[in-house]
Design an enzyme around this catalytic site. Structure first.
Site, mmCIF file in Angstrom:
data_model
loop_
_atom_site.group_PDB
_atom_site.id
_atom_site.type_symbol
_atom_site.label_atom_id
_atom_site.label_comp_id
_atom_site.label_asym_id
_atom_site.label_seq_id
_atom_site.Cartn_x
_atom_site.Cartn_y
_atom_site.Cartn_z
ATOM 1 N N ASP A 191 0.804 -1.209 0.000
ATOM 2 C CA ASP A 191 0.000 0.000 0.000
ATOM 3 C C ASP A 191 0.843 1.268 0.000
ATOM 4 O O ASP A 191 2.037 1.251 0.319
ATOM 5 C CB ASP A 191 -0.967 0.010 1.178
ATOM 6 C CG ASP A 191 -0.267 0.002 2.538
ATOM 7 O OD1 ASP A 191 0.732 -0.721 2.679
ATOM 8 O OD2 ASP A 191 -0.723 0.718 3.459
ATOM 9 N N GLU B 54 -0.201 -1.110 5.625
ATOM 10 C CA GLU B 54 0.872 -0.717 6.547
ATOM 11 C C GLU B 54 0.789 0.758 6.897
ATOM 12 O O GLU B 54 1.212 1.161 7.985
ATOM 13 C CB GLU B 54 2.236 -1.030 5.913
ATOM 14 C CG GLU B 54 3.425 -0.855 6.851
ATOM 15 C CD GLU B 54 4.005 0.561 6.868
ATOM 16 O OE1 GLU B 54 4.829 0.846 7.758
ATOM 17 O OE2 GLU B 54 3.640 1.369 5.987
#
Length: 351
Positions: free
Chosen positions: A70, A124
């Protein structure tokens, strides 16, 4: 489909161009799963938008290489573009260049000198409860079993050992309400916060050496709230402080330190995450350091190496991106750094 045979620089650009803001990683996770699933030497499994691929060669050691898929929200910085030796785009540094290196290793090393687990995980960049590693540790802990882990966080091509812990606390100052026209009948809590700020201004941060690496702690105010109305003396002021502590302290020891600094004040701890020791004393880590070269340094921040440490897996941060460029609109990665990272890790796993 991602072409894992192409140059690592081109692969990085291809990954960057698949938008994957936290919570929207599915397209990239699908592409990673499809590409890894075509490699017969890997067992590929998936949980949500996290993809795990493992060799099963019966080697004496297993290493884990992890990277998050991400990014922070796109801000006019997609698609990617190349200018000279720099690749610009959202997530180039943090940390799609590292993801590209890991994917290249997975494709190029059907028989590495150690068994390898590759972990590509989601969320994350957002709150911890959504982190893909948390979910895997809870639901499939065996997927993360390893002797040593490398987290491909941006480190500018230098090994950064361990990470600092972090906690936030609210230091409460109480007063007494009164009409501001007759302020002497009250006690101004905002004025009372001066004592809290004085302690912060006088604070001397520790710089302890842990397993040969020097960490630099910090205790800082990161927020202040108080006030009732424009004509009321406030009876409450809250100073939020953030303590970044070295890995020679546990979370409870860090909390005790904050209590000592603000002795006499009411304190409420709102959240914390543990530190992780450098993890460079393990023989596998020593071999990794020898392959990468350079002088390891302490990680001045918190990363997911702490999650591996909690699982009993020593871990380090290492990636081609520059951490100082993470989350910037003008984020970029130096293309030679990606090539060098691939070379060093190939040497480590094939020597």
């Amino acid at each position: 489909m991602l072409d894992l045979t192409q140059d690592v620089r081109d692969l990085t650009a291809a990954i960057v161009d698949i938008e994957s803001v936290s919570g929207g990683e599915r397209a990239l996770a699908d592409a990673v799963e499809l590409a890894l699933g075509a490699l017969p030497h890997l067992k590929v499994e998936r949980s949500g938008e996290t993809v795990v691929a493992r060799t099963a060669l019966g080697r004496g050691e297993r290493v884990l290489i992890a990277g998050h898929l991400d990014t922070v929200p796109v801000h006019g910085n997609l698609p990617s573009r190349v200018e000279g030796d720099l690749l610009y785009g959202c997530g180039t540094s943090d940390m799609k260049a590292g993801v590209a290196v890991a994917l290249k290793l997975a494709a190029a090393l059907p028989a590495p000198n150690r068994d390898v687990t590759y972990v590509f995980y989601d969320c994350e960049e957002v709150e911890a409860e959504r982190n893909g590693l948390n979910r895997i540790a809870r639901d499939h802990a065996d997927w993360l079993a390893a002797d040593f882990a490398v987290l491909m966080e941006p480190t500018d091509g230098v090994i950064e050992g361990g990470c600092q812990g972090t906690l936030r606390a609210e230091v409460v100052v109480r007063g007494k309400r009164a009409h501001s026209a007759r302020s002497w009948f009250g006690v101004n809590a905002i004025h009372g916060a001066e004592a809290v700020l004085a302690r912060l201004n006088a604070y001397q941060a520790r710089r302890p050496v842990v397993d040969g690496l020097e960490y630099h702690e910090g205790l800082n105010a990161v927020g202040v709230r108080g006030g009732v109305a424009g004509n009321v003396i406030p009876d409450l002021c809250v100073v939020t402080v953030n303590y970044r502590f070295a890995p020679d302290l546990t979370e409870e020891q860090a909390r005790e330190h904050v209590r000592e600094v603000f002795d006499g004040f009411e304190i409420e701890f709102t959240d914390s995450a543990p530190a992780a020791r450098p993890g460079l004393t393990h023989p596998v880590a020593a071999a990794f350091a020898a392959a990468v070269g350079g002088e390891p340094r302490a990680k001045l921040g918190w990363t997911d190496v702490a999650r591996f440490s909690a699982l009993g897996v020593p871990a380090v941060n290492y990636g081609p991106g520059d951490p100082n460029l993470a989350h910037q609109q003008g984020e970029y990665v130096a293309l030679p750094k990606i090539v060098e990272s691939e070379r060093a890790m190939l040497a480590w796993l094939s020597a």
